[in-house]
Design an enzyme around this catalytic site. Sequence first.
Site, PDB file in Angstrom:
ATOM      1  NE  ARG A 257      48.390  60.605  37.831  1.00  0.00           N
ATOM      2  CZ  ARG A 257      48.066  61.327  38.852  1.00  0.00           C
ATOM      3  NH1 ARG A 257      47.107  62.174  39.044  1.00  0.00           N
ATOM      4  NH2 ARG A 257      48.843  60.837  39.874  1.00  0.00           N
ATOM      5  CG  ASP A 259      44.255  62.707  41.402  1.00  0.00           C
ATOM      6  OD1 ASP A 259      45.633  62.689  41.632  1.00  0.00           O
ATOM      7  OD2 ASP A 259      43.401  62.982  42.187  1.00  0.00           O
ATOM      8  CD  GLU A 292      47.516  59.141  42.481  1.00  0.00           C
ATOM      9  OE1 GLU A 292      48.484  59.390  43.394  1.00  0.00           O
ATOM     10  OE2 GLU A 292      46.757  60.007  42.137  1.00  0.00           O
TER      11      GLU A 292
END
Length: 599
Positions: A257, A259, A292
């Site tokens: 993931r 950031d 994100e």
Amino acid sequence: MTAWPEPYTHGALPLPDGRTRFRLWAPTAATGLALLIDGRDPIPLHPDADGYAQTDVDCPPGTRYRYRIGDGLTVPDPASRQQDGDVHSASIVAGPDTYAWQHPAWHGRPWAESVIYEAHAGLAGGFAGLAERLPDLAALGVTVVELMPVADFPGPRNWGYDGVLPYAPDAAYGTPDALKHLVDTAHGLGMSMMLDVVYNHFGPDGNFLPQYAAPFFRDDVATPWGNAIDFRQPAVRRYFEENALYWLTEFRFDGLRLDAVHAISDPDWLVELAQFVRGQIPAQRHVHLVLENDDNRASLLAQGYDAQWNDDAHHVLHHLLTGESHGYYSDYADRPAEALARCLAQGWLYQGQPSPFRQGAPRGEPSGHLPPTAFVLFLQNHDQTGNRAAGERLTVLAENTERLRAAVALQLLAPQIPLIFMGEESGSRAPFLYFTSHTDPDLAQAVREGRQREFSAFPGFDDGAAQAVPDPNAPTTFSQSDPWQPGNDDDAQGWRTLYEALLHMRQQVIAPRLPGARSVFGRAVGKHGVHAQWRLGDGTRLTLYANLGPVQEALPPKFSAAGHLFSSLLFESRAGAFDALSLGSMCSESTVWLLEDAA
């Protein structure tokens, strides 16, 4: 034993002949650059035309080393694989991978099966402590455990976003082999492991790159954390591309993931990163890349990325459950039912229209063409909980517990990929606070004062109340954030049963049909309700009626108290599941789901 593969160009790399190759990008290093190895004379280094300094040394794994910059500054390797203590300590030559993997044939799980559980390794008791919790998470129905960042940060306590050595697992959590054991244990339980990585900034303590690699950063682009990283530099691009590959191969994580990629000044590099990683990973592995991205760039989700965290859906759900409308929630307070319907049907609310909170700046790209699985749906996460002054969870903030349970049912049964924040599954009421452990007293005070200034303008935080913002550097701030400590929930077993029932239903009925799923429509029902429908991959129709408001809304006549929530057959072997789901009230006023054949 074999050497690390050729793609790696940064760090201390083992060679087939037993020597170690030390390679440092130091284009602006002053005279006196040298490799320092314990017990040996300094080894002078001279950067080449591309800025790389390199030397091959006969030294075994476990050797401690540093780099000397100029006359007196000594620094760790920015690509250190392990530290002898903390970020200011010596780096350790790691050597070839000798961990004995117990599940080498594991290839991961398809993305459509994902149920993500976000966890902080430190609060769980380190890598070993979290490994002990994995069987319980597997029984709950979790299929992916996502670790908050583990890259080495200053001190023993941190969220992980202050990391300064992106290749080194923080020693406060355990050794690199302990991290491999955690991943290996998850694979043995049929769960994937995902890692949160930070490629948009370095932390404020222990980053020495400006001292010898000034081009690593831009002085013309700022981020909330300082000067932007300069992804125009080939060496910088390579540094982070290799880092992504390192976690996916050396530690066998099943996904990353990324950031806050909206803070990366060269977004085209994100496409290059995905191409690089996928070009190096065997095709049979299920490796997932998730973003994100406050910019809502839908185009990236067709260029190597599986999904993006759906902040828009979170914000409108949070408003509906709490009534909060300050800050960025103000963008979602006007006609929230319509906003939620758009998020369920098309992914994001903001797809290019102006954002009032952002002074009318346009935000986002059209996302309605993307499959539902391109969006990660959550009610809470580390950001949305921990970036509150008091770190309150929805169990404390929500105006009505039954409406919160209805939102959980919406989240876990919708075709978007659900993410559970640690503690949600037990209804934890423990706060998740912002915590650090900076040893520099000036930095600790600056962080403390910064938090107080940040919240002094928020509702309920005048100048006096702002003094009550928890001190991030206090050990008690960390200990209070433990979501598993006893006595911080009202009905842990009731929440647990609810999550188990819903996730069992998801895995049995919904997940197998998600490949090829598409939205049919989403529409508002009153001020706080939605009616949405999706056509799943096998042609069946999944229909949702949800009411998250305080006033009952009328439903079609076919939904009586005995209406269908899928099929009762799913629950005949699960004692208490009907009671946990409160089917009578959910079918009449809160949440109704219906799965129908294509005909």
